[in-house]
Design a protein around this motif. Sequence first.
Motif, short mmCIF file in Angstrom:
data_model
loop_
_atom_site.label_atom_id
_atom_site.label_comp_id
_atom_site.label_asym_id
_atom_site.label_seq_id
_atom_site.Cartn_x
_atom_site.Cartn_y
_atom_site.Cartn_z
N GLU A 7 -113.94 94.40 36.91
CA GLU A 7 -113.64 94.25 38.34
C GLU A 7 -112.96 92.92 38.62
OE1 GLU A 7 -116.64 95.14 41.27
OE2 GLU A 7 -117.65 96.45 39.84
N ALA A 8 -113.30 91.89 37.90
CA ALA A 8 -112.75 90.55 38.11
C ALA A 8 -111.55 90.26 37.21
CB ALA A 8 -113.84 89.52 37.88
N ALA A 9 -110.82 91.29 36.78
CA ALA A 9 -109.73 91.12 35.82
C ALA A 9 -108.67 90.13 36.29
CB ALA A 9 -109.09 92.48 35.51
N ASP A 10 -108.24 90.22 37.55
CA ASP A 10 -107.21 89.30 38.05
C ASP A 10 -107.72 87.86 38.07
OD1 ASP A 10 -105.45 91.43 38.38
OD2 ASP A 10 -106.00 91.72 40.49
N PHE A 11 -108.98 87.67 38.43
CA PHE A 11 -109.58 86.34 38.42
C PHE A 11 -109.62 85.77 37.01
CE2 PHE A 11 -113.46 83.86 37.70
CZ PHE A 11 -113.20 82.76 38.51
N ILE A 12 -110.02 86.60 36.06
CA ILE A 12 -110.10 86.18 34.66
C ILE A 12 -108.72 85.78 34.14
CG2 ILE A 12 -110.64 86.94 32.30
CD1 ILE A 12 -112.80 88.79 33.64
N ALA A 13 -107.69 86.55 34.48
CA ALA A 13 -106.32 86.23 34.06
C ALA A 13 -105.88 84.88 34.60
CB ALA A 13 -105.36 87.32 34.49
N MET A 14 -106.18 84.59 35.87
CA MET A 14 -105.76 83.31 36.45
C MET A 14 -106.58 82.15 35.91
SD MET A 14 -103.02 83.77 37.96
CE MET A 14 -102.85 82.08 38.54
N LEU A 15 -107.86 82.37 35.63
CA LEU A 15 -108.67 81.31 35.03
C LEU A 15 -108.14 80.98 33.63
CD1 LEU A 15 -111.02 79.37 35.23
CD2 LEU A 15 -112.52 81.20 34.43
#
Length: 192
Positions: free
Chosen positions: A150-158
């Motif tokens: 669910e947090a894929a976009d957040f993980i990519a930016m981190l």
Amino acid sequence: MSLTDAQIDRYSRQIIVPRIGGRGQERLLAARILLVGDARDMEAPLAYLVGAGVGTICLKLSGDQAAFAKQRGLNPDVTITLADESQGRVDLALMIVGSEAARKAAHEIANNRDVHATVIARLDAPGKIAIFPDTHAPRTVDAEFGTRAEAADFIAMLATTEAFKLMAGYAENPSRATIDFDGYETRVPVNP
């Protein structure tokens, strides 16, 4: 390489960040990064790296790459090429693994000794980021891609932020690290 007045003005917001400064910005402008992943997962990380002034960005993407043509003219200090066009050493590979095709592409590059540092983000649940600041540690992207987190976009930016820190020299002696995600909780193991 000294920063021009225009570059100081353009990057002033990150130059004032402690441990970045002018020297970190000079490192970014001289850096060569390889982005590996699906086009849909790379749009935001690419925009961030172009805006930050990463000198050369080489793309190895699966999917529709037409959206990236517009990024080429956004920052005169940045050159964007396809990975097949780039030659020589790469300072850092940022691998955003958001599909099985991206996992296979990342696996091919994971232990390439022409890549100095590597940041690998797994966007399947549970998400994970592995940070390898040098070529000495073995890097693998073996497991098949599972269900997207669910947090894929957040993980990519981190992961993109971690890549930025390595290229800018944010830490004097960066160490290998992993960041594990379980839903919206984050865990950094003490001894990765």
